[in-house]
Design a protein around this motif. Structure first.
Motif, short mmCIF file in Angstrom:
data_model
loop_
_atom_site.label_atom_id
_atom_site.label_comp_id
_atom_site.label_asym_id
_atom_site.label_seq_id
_atom_site.Cartn_x
_atom_site.Cartn_y
_atom_site.Cartn_z
N ARG A 1 -3.53 12.41 0.00
CA ARG A 1 -3.90 11.22 0.57
C ARG A 1 -4.22 11.39 2.01
NH1 ARG A 1 1.81 7.59 1.11
NH2 ARG A 1 0.97 7.38 3.21
N GLU B 1 -4.12 8.30 5.54
CA GLU B 1 -3.08 7.35 6.14
C GLU B 1 -3.24 6.29 5.18
OE1 GLU B 1 -3.70 6.31 10.13
OE2 GLU B 1 -3.73 8.32 10.66
N GLU B 2 -4.41 5.81 4.73
CA GLU B 2 -4.43 4.59 3.87
C GLU B 2 -5.06 4.59 2.38
OE1 GLU B 2 -6.53 1.77 6.24
OE2 GLU B 2 -5.09 1.67 7.69
N TYR B 3 -5.53 5.91 2.11
CA TYR B 3 -6.38 5.93 0.63
C TYR B 3 -5.90 7.23 -0.08
CZ TYR B 3 -9.24 2.90 3.56
OH TYR B 3 -9.65 1.60 4.35
N ARG C 1 0.95 -1.39 0.03
CA ARG C 1 -0.05 -0.08 0.04
C ARG C 1 0.90 1.35 -0.02
NH1 ARG C 1 -5.32 0.53 3.43
NH2 ARG C 1 -5.17 -1.54 2.82
N GLU C 2 1.88 1.47 0.78
CA GLU C 2 2.77 2.52 0.82
C GLU C 2 3.44 2.78 -0.41
OE1 GLU C 2 3.88 5.69 2.27
OE2 GLU C 2 2.72 4.55 3.39
#
Length: 95
Positions: free
Chosen positions: A83, A85-87, A73-74
């Motif tokens: 962005r 943290e995750e999306y 993901r990173e």
């Protein structure tokens, strides 16, 4: 099979079209010709013919469904213009 005027008027009603008397008669004639042609096709002997899915001899070329590693993901998010943290963060398009 002869198509009656009632059949034509019912088809016109279901199709939401209006037909005058001349158009109704013409449609009745055309629909009767179509049904007569289908009757001719139904008389054709097809017992010795193999059913075809395609007109040419092709086979299904689908591959086996195999899992494979995905990106982290990173790594995917590192070049994102905006962005959390995750999306990905994108502008709101629906209110």
């Amino acid at each position: 099979m002869y198509i009656t005027k009632d059949v034509v008027l019912n088809a016109a009603f279901l199709s939401r079209i209006k037909l005058d008397e001349k158009e109704t008669e013409e449609m009745q004639k055309q629909m009767s010709e179509i049904v007569e042609f289908m009757d001719i096709l139904n008389q054709v002997d097809t017992d010795d013919n193999e059913s075809l899915m395609h007109t040419s001899e092709i086979t299904n070329v689908m591959r086996e469904d195999e899992t494979s590693p995905s990106y982290e993901r990173e790594d995917i998010l590192k070049n994102a213009p905006c962005r959390n943290e995750e999306y990905f963060v994108v502008p709101k398009t629906v209110e």
